[in-house]
Design an enzyme around this catalytic site. Structure first.
Site, PDB file in Angstrom:
ATOM      1  N   HIS A 171      -4.964  -2.644  16.933  1.00  0.00           N
ATOM      2  CA  HIS A 171      -4.269  -1.510  16.316  1.00  0.00           C
ATOM      3  C   HIS A 171      -2.907  -1.937  15.749  1.00  0.00           C
ATOM      4  O   HIS A 171      -2.389  -1.300  14.824  1.00  0.00           O
ATOM      5  CB  HIS A 171      -4.085  -0.386  17.341  1.00  0.00           C
ATOM      6  CG  HIS A 171      -3.854   0.960  16.726  1.00  0.00           C
ATOM      7  ND1 HIS A 171      -3.137   1.154  15.566  1.00  0.00           N
ATOM      8  CD2 HIS A 171      -4.239   2.200  17.125  1.00  0.00           C
ATOM      9  CE1 HIS A 171      -3.100   2.446  15.275  1.00  0.00           C
ATOM     10  NE2 HIS A 171      -3.765   3.100  16.200  1.00  0.00           N
ATOM     11  N   GLU A 400     -15.063   2.464  -2.859  1.00  0.00           N
ATOM     12  CA  GLU A 400     -16.184   2.057  -3.730  1.00  0.00           C
ATOM     13  C   GLU A 400     -16.382   0.545  -3.644  1.00  0.00           C
ATOM     14  O   GLU A 400     -15.513  -0.235  -4.023  1.00  0.00           O
ATOM     15  CB  GLU A 400     -15.895   2.454  -5.176  1.00  0.00           C
ATOM     16  CG  GLU A 400     -17.043   2.203  -6.128  1.00  0.00           C
ATOM     17  CD  GLU A 400     -18.155   3.220  -6.011  1.00  0.00           C
ATOM     18  OE1 GLU A 400     -19.313   2.784  -5.809  1.00  0.00           O
ATOM     19  OE2 GLU A 400     -17.879   4.426  -6.121  1.00  0.00           O
TER      20      GLU A 400
END
Length: 461
Positions: A171, A400
């Site tokens: 993290h 994408e």
């Protein structure tokens, strides 16, 4: 209004995954070896986060081609994100964690396959313990026992030609916003132009973490009741297990709001007595969940017990000057709202939304800098009854790739009663489907029954 989520079909927990190859991936160009400063926000986030990104089959990109494209893309993206190929270490002089940007260490890349099709593994939204097989992050045979990589990417193909991309990252490397940027950049590097050269990065990351360094001298100008000081010896790092619950039996359920439910909550939140409340989708859902969670916890029916909800706030636009949106670390701080159980049960919903709204507004430049400075003086963690962690609007599924957008992206869920997760629907192509939200709750059985009872009760008020 509001429903209990029903999985589409039975859950298969054994995904019949086989790991075929594990290797190290290094930056495609030489990167400098150097330490990287980590600010106080990062210092307390030393634990791994796993995310999954599922893709339907694309005949133009069978899994073996996707796998090689991702291996190359990861190598390319490790140049601007050089710290991902390094390791975390304790600086014995400063007694602080830092990144050792050492490209010789490398990121881990794993190739796997499942004997099932994507449809056969069941409902992707419903948290499945078997999903942990899609990102193996422990006992990796090519690493020494104490070698802890900061980034692991596992590509698992399914019989249908679809596949899952599983990431495990410490993290400290990213918050949700910067991880979305990382995914956009990874996707950009999976494209090649007509001369087989990579496209430019989607967004050049800002790796200057000194932008969130504490002031000198530190100035704590607020009480910060949302932070809990821990007695940790100087030079000893905080243990991430503070975030974990005790081992106990927990039920888990998913509660669901569709867009019209959320709009109804927004209407209910409008009140001339709270004209400055910021009535957002997040604020009304957080307020509703807080109300149910606080009252389900109250075994002794103590109406004067104070409940505190914690939630993350992106401080990038709130600082003066604003932090670059491309900041590639953790730029979120924990905000809070507090109220008695009596206020939460009997008070108007608009007042609860106003309290959550005030919690968000509290996080201006001075408050954020004060919280960062608090971390310079103290060692500790956010302090409250529970944390509401939102993956709802991060937009991982909108990235994408050459083979298309993910069918669904989600965290690998760990059941913790102090953490309630918000995550999106699968986007089925309808214009507003993804505006709904799923609310993942894990509680002991008695508390879960009360939570569900309150969830249904307040819908009728």
């Amino acid at each position: 209004m509001g429903t209990l989520y029903q999985p589409l079909e039975s859950t298969i927990q054994d995904l019949k995954v086989t790991i075929h190859n594990t290797s190290l991936v290094f930056p495609s160009q030489e990167t400098p070896k150097k330490p990287m400063f980590l600010p106080n926000i990062d210092q307390v986030l030393n634990f791994d986060v796993q995310t999954l990104h599922f893709f339907n089959a694309n005949p133009e990109f069978p899994p073996e081609i996707v796998t090689e494209r991702l291996r190359i893309a990861l190598s390319r993206v490790l140049v601007p994100y050089d710290f991902l190929a390094g390791r975390l270490r304790m600086n014995q002089e400063s007694k602080r964690l830092e990144f050792d940007c050492n490209s010789d260490a490398g990121a881990v890349f794993m190739v796997a396959s499942s004997e099932l099709t994507l449809n056969e593994i069941g409902d992707l939204v419903y948290p499945n313990p078997g999903f942990r097989q899609l990102i193996v992050h422990e006992n990796i045979d090519i690493l020494e026992k104490d070698d802890k990589p900061l980034c692991i990417l596992q590509v698992t193909s399914f019989k249908c030609g679809g596949f899952a991309m599983g990431f495990s990252t410490n993290h400290i490397t990213f918050d949700g916003i910067s991880f979305k940027t990382f995914l956009q950049n990874l996707a950009s590097q999976a494209f090649d132009d007509d001369n087989n050269n990579p496209k430019p990065l989607a967004i050049v990351p800002c790796n200057d973490r000194t932008l969130l360094a504490a002031r000198r001298p530190p100035r704590v100008t607020f009480p910060h009741v949302e932070l809990l000081k821990l007695d940790v010896p100087i030079g000893e790092e905080l243990n991430a297990k503070v975030f974990e619950t005790l081992q106990e039996e927990l039920d888990f359920k998913i509660f669901k709001f569709n867009p019209s439910d959320i709009n109804s909550l927004k209407e209910k939140a409008k009140d001339e007595n709270t004209p400055n409340a910021k009535i957002t989708s997040f604020n009304v859902v957080t307020s509703y969940v807080w109300r149910c969670k606080a009252l389900s916890y109250d075994d002794e029916n103590n109406s004067e017990r104070v409940s505190t909800v914690l939630f993350a706030v992106d401080i990038r636009p709130r600082l003066n000057p604003p932090l670059p949106q491309s900041y590639a670390g953790n730029a979120v701080l924990t905000s809070y709202a507090s109220a008695t159980c009596h206020e939460l049960e009997e008070g108007p919903f608009s007042k609860i939304v106003d309290l959550v709204s005030q919690g968000g507004k509290r996080m201006d430049d001075e408050y954020a800098r004060s919280a960062i400075d608090w971390g310079e003086i103290n060692k500790g963690f956010p302090n409250g009854e529970f944390l509401l962690s939102s993956w709802w609007k991060l937009g991982f599924s909108q990235v994408e790739y050459p083979w298309g957008k993910p069918k669904y992206s989600c965290p690998v869920v760990c059941h913790r009663k102090e953490i309630i997760l918000l995550f999106p629907n699968i986007d089925d192509g309808k214009s507003n489907n993804n505006d709904g939200v799923n609310i993942f709750v894990a509680l002991p059985p008695k508390q879960m029954n009360k939570f569900e009872s309150y969830f249904n009760k307040f819908l009728l008020d």
